[in-house]
Design an enzyme around this catalytic site. Structure first.
Site, PDB file in Angstrom:
ATOM      1  N   GLU A 145       0.834  -1.208   0.000  1.00  0.00           N
ATOM      2  CA  GLU A 145       0.000   0.000   0.000  1.00  0.00           C
ATOM      3  C   GLU A 145       0.865   1.253   0.000  1.00  0.00           C
ATOM      4  O   GLU A 145       0.604   2.211  -0.737  1.00  0.00           O
ATOM      5  CB  GLU A 145      -0.913  -0.017   1.225  1.00  0.00           C
ATOM      6  CG  GLU A 145      -1.804   1.216   1.362  1.00  0.00           C
ATOM      7  CD  GLU A 145      -2.499   1.263   2.714  1.00  0.00           C
ATOM      8  OE1 GLU A 145      -2.828   2.373   3.165  1.00  0.00           O
ATOM      9  OE2 GLU A 145      -2.707   0.184   3.324  1.00  0.00           O
ATOM     10  N   ASP A 186       0.817   3.813  -3.185  1.00  0.00           N
ATOM     11  CA  ASP A 186       0.433   5.209  -2.996  1.00  0.00           C
ATOM     12  C   ASP A 186       1.368   6.118  -3.791  1.00  0.00           C
ATOM     13  O   ASP A 186       0.919   7.036  -4.494  1.00  0.00           O
ATOM     14  CB  ASP A 186       0.471   5.537  -1.508  1.00  0.00           C
ATOM     15  CG  ASP A 186       0.225   7.020  -1.232  1.00  0.00           C
ATOM     16  OD1 ASP A 186      -0.848   7.521  -1.590  1.00  0.00           O
ATOM     17  OD2 ASP A 186       1.121   7.671  -0.667  1.00  0.00           O
ATOM     18  N   ASP A 221      -7.304   1.434  -0.011  1.00  0.00           N
ATOM     19  CA  ASP A 221      -5.996   0.954   0.440  1.00  0.00           C
ATOM     20  C   ASP A 221      -5.571  -0.253  -0.398  1.00  0.00           C
ATOM     21  O   ASP A 221      -4.396  -0.389  -0.770  1.00  0.00           O
ATOM     22  CB  ASP A 221      -6.065   0.545   1.916  1.00  0.00           C
ATOM     23  CG  ASP A 221      -6.314   1.718   2.848  1.00  0.00           C
ATOM     24  OD1 ASP A 221      -6.118   2.866   2.416  1.00  0.00           O
ATOM     25  OD2 ASP A 221      -6.714   1.469   4.001  1.00  0.00           O
ATOM     26  N   GLU A 275      -4.354   0.707  -3.831  1.00  0.00           N
ATOM     27  CA  GLU A 275      -2.965   1.168  -3.750  1.00  0.00           C
ATOM     28  C   GLU A 275      -2.016  -0.025  -3.668  1.00  0.00           C
ATOM     29  O   GLU A 275      -0.982  -0.057  -4.348  1.00  0.00           O
ATOM     30  CB  GLU A 275      -2.779   2.066  -2.523  1.00  0.00           C
ATOM     31  CG  GLU A 275      -3.451   3.421  -2.651  1.00  0.00           C
ATOM     32  CD  GLU A 275      -3.267   4.278  -1.419  1.00  0.00           C
ATOM     33  OE1 GLU A 275      -3.349   5.511  -1.542  1.00  0.00           O
ATOM     34  OE2 GLU A 275      -3.071   3.714  -0.318  1.00  0.00           O
TER      35      GLU A 275
END
Length: 258
Positions: free
Chosen positions: A62, A66, A131, A134
């Site tokens: 994650e 991101d 989440d 990502e």
């Protein structure tokens, strides 16, 4: 040829066939390392633990995803809006990559049906699908590289599920943003609009002054009343931002991931 046959049997008969089918259906990809994608689906609320107590979940993926998504979106917007300034690009990027937006995208592409998580409430649970998106992009990056990740996210997600025209229009609607800010902060807003000295029936021209709590805060001119109001509001926002008021970030819902 052999790789294609191997992928076919994995998709139809392999131990991880459900994962292969999911990746093909949602992302249109054939993974090299299926374990990365399986890990990306494990939310920290459903962590597995090794003998030494180390958790197995998607948090590290994650974190990586991101950064990958932000880089891809930055690159995409830079090309799509060649005349836009840094402020516009930053705000538009923020609207796309914030957690609530990614959560919506994850649901729209159908990723929510495959997330492995335990029940519960709170901020982390609220945005667990975003989440996971990502984390999946982190897995794609490690498995396929940046160029593949870039093409996948832009063509498979951004162009299909993000209305850039609507988002960019919202970014330039300075009057709505100023009204929203004034209501939130209990400020009195007035618009003083009138034809300018150069106004004619064939060539209309207007001038608007925006007053905040009775104080002139911005002026604008345009070929219509609406245009002059927008420019006056834009100038008012610039002045307020210089004085430390976060008009644009407040109106956009902030930059805290919401």
């Amino acid at each position: 040829m052999f790789g294609t046959i191997q992928s076919y049997f994995r998709l139809r008969y392999g131990r991880d066939k459900a994962y292969y089918r999911m990746l093909k259906t949602i992302f249109g990809l054939r993974p090299n390392n299926i374990e990365l994608y399986k890990l990306a689906l494990i939310h920290r609320s459903a962590s597995l633990f090794l003998d030494d107590g180390a958790p197995i979940n998607n948090e590290r993926l994650e974190f990586l995803g991101d950064a990958v998504i932000e880089s891809i979106v930055s690159d995409f917007l830079f090309i799509e809006f060649p005349e836009a300034d840094e402020g516009f690009l930053s705000r538009l990027r923020s609207r796309i990559v914030r957690r609530s937006s990614l959560n919506r995208l994850a649901i729209e592409i159908g990723l929510d049906r495959y997330v492995i998580a335990q029940g519960g409430n709170g901020f982390a649970q609220k945005h667990l699908y975003g989440d996971t998106l990502e984390a999946m992009m982190g897995a794609v990056y490690l498995d396929k590289g940046y160029d593949f990740s870039n093409r996948l996210f832009i063509n498979g997600i951004l162009r299909k599920y993000v209305d850039l025209d609507d988002m960019s229009e919202q970014e330039t609607d300075f009057k709505s943003r100023l009204i929203e800010w004034s209501q939130k902060n209990r400020k009195r807003l007035q618009f003083d609009s009138a034809p300018s000295a150069s106004y004619t029936a064939k060539s209309p021209h207007f001038r608007t002054t925006v007053l905040v709590d009775g104080r002139p805060s911005g002026d604008g001119e345009g070929d219509s009343k609406k245009e002059s109001e927008q420019r006056a509001c834009q100038e008012a926002i610039r002045r307020l931002e210089r004085l430390g008021e976060s008009v644009l970030s407040e109106a956009a819902g902030g930059s805290d991931g919401e």
